[in-house]
Design an enzyme around this catalytic site. Sequence first.
Site, mmCIF file in Angstrom:
data_model
loop_
_atom_site.group_PDB
_atom_site.id
_atom_site.type_symbol
_atom_site.label_atom_id
_atom_site.label_comp_id
_atom_site.label_asym_id
_atom_site.label_seq_id
_atom_site.Cartn_x
_atom_site.Cartn_y
_atom_site.Cartn_z
ATOM 1 N N CYS A 139 8.542 8.343 -5.614
ATOM 2 C CA CYS A 139 8.585 7.621 -6.882
ATOM 3 C C CYS A 139 9.673 8.241 -7.744
ATOM 4 C CB CYS A 139 7.219 7.723 -7.565
ATOM 5 S SG CYS A 139 7.174 6.958 -9.202
ATOM 6 N N ASN A 145 -4.022 7.974 3.396
ATOM 7 C CA ASN A 145 -3.561 7.421 4.667
ATOM 8 C C ASN A 145 -2.057 7.519 4.759
ATOM 9 O OD1 ASN A 145 -4.088 5.918 7.175
ATOM 10 N ND2 ASN A 145 -2.830 4.352 6.192
ATOM 11 N N GLU A 146 -1.569 8.098 5.822
ATOM 12 C CA GLU A 146 -0.130 8.119 6.111
ATOM 13 C C GLU A 146 0.713 8.341 4.863
ATOM 14 O OE1 GLU A 146 0.629 4.528 8.337
ATOM 15 O OE2 GLU A 146 -0.269 5.349 10.144
ATOM 16 N N CYS A 153 2.399 6.264 -7.714
ATOM 17 C CA CYS A 153 3.182 7.371 -8.249
ATOM 18 C C CYS A 153 2.416 8.644 -7.946
ATOM 19 C CB CYS A 153 3.360 7.220 -9.759
ATOM 20 S SG CYS A 153 4.035 8.709 -10.511
ATOM 21 N N TRP A 183 3.663 -4.827 14.624
ATOM 22 C CA TRP A 183 4.875 -4.568 13.834
ATOM 23 C C TRP A 183 6.059 -4.080 14.657
ATOM 24 C CZ3 TRP A 183 5.816 0.622 14.400
ATOM 25 C CH2 TRP A 183 4.713 1.437 14.708
ATOM 26 N N CYS A 224 9.960 7.524 -11.219
ATOM 27 C CA CYS A 224 9.675 7.248 -12.630
ATOM 28 C C CYS A 224 9.970 8.468 -13.489
ATOM 29 C CB CYS A 224 8.224 6.804 -12.801
ATOM 30 S SG CYS A 224 7.030 8.134 -12.677
ATOM 31 N N CYS A 238 8.005 11.513 -12.707
ATOM 32 C CA CYS A 238 8.464 12.199 -11.498
ATOM 33 C C CYS A 238 9.769 12.952 -11.746
ATOM 34 C CB CYS A 238 8.621 11.200 -10.355
ATOM 35 S SG CYS A 238 7.015 10.599 -9.771
ATOM 36 N N PHE A 285 -2.978 -9.278 13.317
ATOM 37 C CA PHE A 285 -2.689 -9.380 14.743
ATOM 38 C C PHE A 285 -2.488 -8.019 15.393
ATOM 39 C CE2 PHE A 285 -1.420 -13.656 13.255
ATOM 40 C CZ PHE A 285 -2.337 -14.381 14.002
ATOM 41 N N GLU A 342 -5.115 7.501 15.036
ATOM 42 C CA GLU A 342 -4.898 6.074 15.262
ATOM 43 C C GLU A 342 -4.111 5.898 16.545
ATOM 44 O OE1 GLU A 342 -2.935 3.871 12.219
ATOM 45 O OE2 GLU A 342 -4.152 4.678 10.593
ATOM 46 N N ARG A 358 0.864 -1.195 0.000
ATOM 47 C CA ARG A 358 0.000 0.000 0.000
ATOM 48 C C ARG A 358 0.892 1.234 0.000
ATOM 49 N NH1 ARG A 358 -1.356 1.069 6.395
ATOM 50 N NH2 ARG A 358 0.688 0.422 7.105
#
Lengths: 682, 682, 682
Positions: free
Chosen positions: B158, B152-153, B118, B324, B160, B163, B366, B316, B114
């Site tokens: 990128c 999100n976050e 680009c 993690w 490419c 870019c 988890f 959050e 996720r």
Amino acid sequence: MTTHIDSTFLLHGGDYNPEQWQKYPDILKRDYQLMTEAHINTVTVGMFSWSVLEPEEGVYNFDWLDDVFDHMAAISGKVILATPSGARPAWMAQKYPEVLRTNERGEKMLFGERHNHCFTSPIYREKVRNFNTLLAKRYGQKDNLLMWHVSNEYGGECHCELCQEAFRTWLKRKYGTLESLNDAWWTIFWSHRFTDWKQIHSPSPLGDNNLQGLNLDWRRFVSDQTIDFYENEIKPLRSITPKIPITTNLMADTTDLMPFHGLDYQKFAQHLDIVSWDCYPTWNNDTESVAHTGMKVAMIDDYFRSLKQQDFLIMESTPSQVNWHPVNHAKRPGIHRLSSLQHIAHGSDSNLYFQLRQSRGASEMFHGAVISQDGSNQTRVFKDVQQVGIDLSNLAMVKDMPHRKSKVAIIYDQDNMWALMDSQNYAQGTKQYWQTLQKHYQYFWQHNIPVDIISPQTDLSAYKLIIDPMHFLMSTAFMTKLDQYIKSGGVVVGTYISGIVNELGLAYLGGWPQMLQQLYGVQIEETDTLYPKQTNQIFFEGQSYLVKDYCTRINSTGAKVLATYKKDFYADTPAVTENHYGKGQTYYLACRTDLDFLMTFYDKLTSRFKLAETLPLQADSSDVSIQIRENKQTTYIFVLNFDESEHMLTLSLPLVNMLTNQKEQGEVRLESYGIRVYQINK
Amino acid sequence: MTTHIDSTFLLHGGDYNPEQWQKYPDILKRDYQLMTEAHINTVTVGMFSWSVLEPEEGVYNFDWLDDVFDHMAAISGKVILATPSGARPAWMAQKYPEVLRTNERGEKMLFGERHNHCFTSPIYREKVRNFNTLLAKRYGQKDNLLMWHVSNEYGGECHCELCQEAFRTWLKRKYGTLESLNDAWWTIFWSHRFTDWKQIHSPSPLGDNNLQGLNLDWRRFVSDQTIDFYENEIKPLRSITPKIPITTNLMADTTDLMPFHGLDYQKFAQHLDIVSWDCYPTWNNDTESVAHTGMKVAMIDDYFRSLKQQDFLIMESTPSQVNWHPVNHAKRPGIHRLSSLQHIAHGSDSNLYFQLRQSRGASEMFHGAVISQDGSNQTRVFKDVQQVGIDLSNLAMVKDMPHRKSKVAIIYDQDNMWALMDSQNYAQGTKQYWQTLQKHYQYFWQHNIPVDIISPQTDLSAYKLIIDPMHFLMSTAFMTKLDQYIKSGGVVVGTYISGIVNELGLAYLGGWPQMLQQLYGVQIEETDTLYPKQTNQIFFEGQSYLVKDYCTRINSTGAKVLATYKKDFYADTPAVTENHYGKGQTYYLACRTDLDFLMTFYDKLTSRFKLAETLPLQADSSDVSIQIRENKQTTYIFVLNFDESEHMLTLSLPLVNMLTNQKEQGEVRLESYGIRVYQINK
Amino acid sequence: MTTHIDSTFLLHGGDYNPEQWQKYPDILKRDYQLMTEAHINTVTVGMFSWSVLEPEEGVYNFDWLDDVFDHMAAISGKVILATPSGARPAWMAQKYPEVLRTNERGEKMLFGERHNHCFTSPIYREKVRNFNTLLAKRYGQKDNLLMWHVSNEYGGECHCELCQEAFRTWLKRKYGTLESLNDAWWTIFWSHRFTDWKQIHSPSPLGDNNLQGLNLDWRRFVSDQTIDFYENEIKPLRSITPKIPITTNLMADTTDLMPFHGLDYQKFAQHLDIVSWDCYPTWNNDTESVAHTGMKVAMIDDYFRSLKQQDFLIMESTPSQVNWHPVNHAKRPGIHRLSSLQHIAHGSDSNLYFQLRQSRGASEMFHGAVISQDGSNQTRVFKDVQQVGIDLSNLAMVKDMPHRKSKVAIIYDQDNMWALMDSQNYAQGTKQYWQTLQKHYQYFWQHNIPVDIISPQTDLSAYKLIIDPMHFLMSTAFMTKLDQYIKSGGVVVGTYISGIVNELGLAYLGGWPQMLQQLYGVQIEETDTLYPKQTNQIFFEGQSYLVKDYCTRINSTGAKVLATYKKDFYADTPAVTENHYGKGQTYYLACRTDLDFLMTFYDKLTSRFKLAETLPLQADSSDVSIQIRENKQTTYIFVLNFDESEHMLTLSLPLVNMLTNQKEQGEVRLESYGIRVYQINK
């Protein structure tokens, strides 16, 4: 298909590469002389020989290999013939690049190294099948052809487009529809829902590395595809030489000697006639005792023995050091003999070496060998090998004789290993699945109680005690199996982090599976993962024991509480429980203990469930291991001293030591790293 | 544009993914029941839902999302609606590969994970804009739509060709000519002079990684391009729903909780209506006290609060452990409540969780959740959440109430962080910019003195004391600002390694900038970087204090010498100085001290400049933190005990604890991890 | 071709980059003023200046470079002119991508960094040759052109198809046929037999990394191809300016100051007129004494001096700190002078710096310089440089004066380094070839006995003692050379792990080579590689000494046993032996000892073979090093105190200290890091 090795002796010998020495006729000649001196009776040839056997496409050179059969026949020796697929010739890589692997970044590999063919490539499969056909036709009728040794140390994976397609086909076969696959992999998370099979790609640092379902299925696919490649390899062998047994050499990982991580050996073994493996422990290292190393070897030997519940072979070992350990330490006097006979004691019918003659150049030129570059028969290593040759002659009668039946089994589940190590949870650094099994095994090894290391597919009914630690991925089928087993009187020890996900890797919903709750008589509240410097303690029968890494909070719903936590917010809650269930009994260890607790705990179980063996001898140290091979007529008791110090053995009746043919009785002095093999006629 | 959250309550709830459970109607039904039980009033939905919302290109499925609005309405709850750009569907990656990133080695990424679009791709920008338009049209009028949560976050980059071109355009806009760029990057070094814009490429291990100007501008470009992507995202939202506030969730790095390294949040915040962030500390780890973790959370909360100098949101957090961290430790009893109310104390108007319902599979299965896979309302975690729900209800009146105004500010400069960490000099291992700021912050936190963490762009006039450590990259504009501030009576503390390079990253010529010399009344001789095992000492007011890492040799040109070095070739030379300048005062700390010195030093400043707050209560430990939110009418005093031990609180007048509605007075026992929120009407 | 530097003074100066300051005329002007103040007499210019000298293809800008010659002439200074090939302009990389390197993964590099041209590219070679022609024509006749400095710090490798072809051509030239190559590389192992030259590829992680023969030949090819590139570079210089000497700056690796691993300098030096090198020790670090650092510098200075057995140059050093060490520590007072004069003492005719003027931006902007960004002549660094300038003026007469002839030589063999480090055997972590040589060298350094560090190609006859440790790859030619040397009265010290493979990297067959057996009077049994925590001891002349890492079991076949092992299975067997052979003597050290043993051992040899120098002075500490440069008329004795503490020097006759022109006698106090240079007329 036969699982019988057609020889009257234990195999002694190993990998031999005369093709490297065709320009050195004196050396070739001397080799057979030296083999005779070293009591070598078997050679393994042909591995990695493709570029010599077929120097150009369609041009063959079998003369040197013919010679090996003849020379070995002349010294009444056997030949294990390897198929050459472990390393393809340069001309093939040049002409047919598809035989080369593609790595996980999508980079096409260059020619080089070994064990790096694409396991899907139709061209490579055809080349291998054709070549194996030639081998089977040419050598299948040789009297001294003992066995097929297929390829070498299968492992690794390929990510080329052919393999991607094979993977997708494998997935289609498994899941039928994309919807099933999406459900199983829970792809709805992070918008991973696949709408076209083509969207699926093997795990890659350039794409997905954290989709657990994909990772687990990829591991299974790699394993299945490797077995499929192997099945392709052996087709001509089975058809042309149906009576010659087939094996491939399996491996252990790291200095902890864990089952190789890359393949499901418990599945693979079903395709082998005989299990063989390559054993390279680090004896006399500077972090553990020789006895500890011995325990680790014992356990992995028992694992390989249990794969098919039959005798196995040591296909490779080193007479001295290897060349690829961080430190390549010389074997101490006595260690070669001790470590060779340990394998025999655990059910091996061979002690084979990599290698008989050290190569002169290239990457394993410094790997230990029976005959080193000096060509001498006066080295310590050569003499050690000679001694083992004599020993194996003296022990010829144990060939085909089974290891004593185990009342105790430890569950090792390859799927569980993969799923647990890949699960993002707990603490990666302290999962240590195999090392935890080793801690449980150690008790039994020190008490000379035989143990099988079995898979969830194994029939449990023969065992009195099943030990099933950290069974994170557990199928409901296996739960049902446990249920039946316990109801019928079985005893099970389970632990923290068990029964969390099903065979798809999906979490069980609605709390800990009902069946496990019933078996163990406990409910799981939550699992506390401790930092490395944090510990707790449990009280068990008036003693306090350190616990660490994992502490699960549980409630007893009927189980008897045997131990409780000392501190933290779960102080005084159950840590170890016992539950009557049907005719059986279960124990739940909610936390990770050290060895001290397991010693006490299993003493209790051993006594209660009569697990101990009655033996006509006793050693004064748990560093002395006693292993038994026996049939209806005879028992052979192997006594192995894994201590540099001498120990005393007390015989309760006079026994003949097969290594010396001497009768011994009463108090017997067991030398530093000393060995006895006593025979008892029943 | 509004910065007001349209609710009468503090937000309690979090990320909810009912799309994962469409095949489990019982679970969906139970979820809302459990939310009610847990006093959940807000859900965040739609993040990562693109593949469900638009399963095929142009085919939409909004039913389940409609349901969320309805269900939440039924329980008087609010909805924060996320745009789905954080993870695009597989079909889009397959059909339009340009939406995928290219990494710094030029490798095209595969679909997976996720946060990996680009940020330049016109196609992706169009897709996102169109989809957000659909969302705004469909849900913009919903009564219980509370806020937009965009993507999100944000993070990553990128490389490419699109870019690269965007980067070149950005550079052209900044520098106008290649000559200016060449001058600014000092490309003449190592023959890097560019003669064609096309020659410029983003930093890469295959090309340039050590051209500081390029690196710094690339970081700025990545930040700007991300903001530009965000601005593209929000266009339809602003236009269709002008009254709905917009946020995106920001992050902190590492267990030291530093501002995320990848973006300039101080710039980004100007584009947000409300700042929100995701907080994942490692409470009760094995290397620091809970109070120390609490101090680190306090500081980063203050940083996010200071970004817009207004209330912020916790978007959050976890009700239990994450999945993690290297070790995913369970929250101790009391910690969840303490850590949740700490955010409120620092100016948060929410305590939201990732996640409400734990997913069944995939990579965060988890991660802790309000409702875990067992679906129970009896877990410790669920009950902890319930308690916080009750607490937030009791504290509803603090919503929108500002944190007490700070007299003290610490400068944090994102450009400086980038330039300092990339500069090849000093010792990479001991630069520790944020950790050094934390040491200064710690004094004030322990003394309950509010602190803002501001950027060089912030107006300084409101503060009595500005602390500006390690300001390596410092513009002359900021120096002038400091000059004005001090002349008008401000007090500044500066340190070693400040004012070395200008905003282009070019060294100041002709010695330390004149303006800094004047402000501080010192000249810089040279900076000695110490090896880790080397230390020195300074004498300050009769005491000796250890110093390490950095020792600058300075001369006083008018400043009063407060401390001198003890040894080495700069023994007896000034280490800490004080200078009168205009109506103000400056302090220069020439070396890195430990906390002990800072405690003494800031005691002196606190007393001299009257920085301490007068409070109607006092705790017997610096592990008890006191934070204040207030408006003209009312003051709320949060008392947070970050110690597992009890502490005593002495109230100088009777106060009502809002959490219990009880009046307390005199000596009050503060429980382990205990909390009070006292209300005072002015 | 001349090896003579045309100057009457020792060179003092260094890299100067006025092209960076063309927009700062005041700075340019001040630079020459400051150089005069600092007694700078030489600048190195033009390195990395290509993009300024040829801003567009075919457009040249030499004005600023002309100015340098004029300005230096005006202050009677010399110019070392660098060729610009170390970094090509961006336009060239853009227009001719073949000039860029390809890395070992086959990835084409982007423009950036430096030292990264393809060394095979015909286009780059042509561009370089043409440019150097321009330089030689324009500046070859300048009176103050002192020397050519070709490129900069040659190193690295390219794997492009042009280089693959060049490698294959190199192999064809070496081996003639594929069969010879296959034999030499022992490719029959793992089926690597090549049947087409095109199948051969440079070592790569995508292909072969473990074929020792390939690896060794690739290293040799890289070295040869670099030399070939250099030869292409210097063609126009040699032809247009035959009297101007040519050098390139060589390097040392790691803080242990080993010869650069990437090239065979012992071969490269034959192509240089004068050896020059870049020296960056880590003085006053926190893991070793300054004297230990001094010993390491002394040894690598002696290595570079020995490369051509003539005076050398320090081409780069820093007046203060560098910017690329993990910790960039300021030089303590006295260290700059001490470390600069140490080079002179060992035979350097220069002390040149990188850099004269610190650049304002880009990756080395914080590297120390004579003139830092502050432009001051008042810094400690500037004054230190000034002092060294004065010192070098006082020592002008030592220019061209040879270092005292050594009776002792240590063999360092670049092929051996490559083969030993690449061999898979022993323990990678403890091989430490150069560090082992340093231990032997240390004795002699502490006893002020000059040592040469020579290659196997060097004539041995001049030496009384040859020390030849860990000579793993040893040709029979070298064995024969040793044989002759010893027979004629030479003394040789050899050790474990010697004479194992021949110059192809193939193992010697039939045991340890007969010639070595005879020379040393011992047979090798086996080598035991110890784990890091394992040790043994040896008894030597009644004392016990620790040994570790390597213990070889040997038999004496005539040698006298000087020491035996204490324990383990080779207890009481020989560990150190002495053998009379012809008119000479050999010593075999079978194990790795610590320094304590070597001190005792070499004391014995020094006394027996009269290796000590007779000196007219004596220091009271082995941290004081005494080095001698002399010709037939005059002796210069350098006394260098590498201790921060003072030491006493006892002069046996009155001597003039050239640094002060004062006569000294009797007991002389040597200051912290103090220096004397005494002159004695013979």
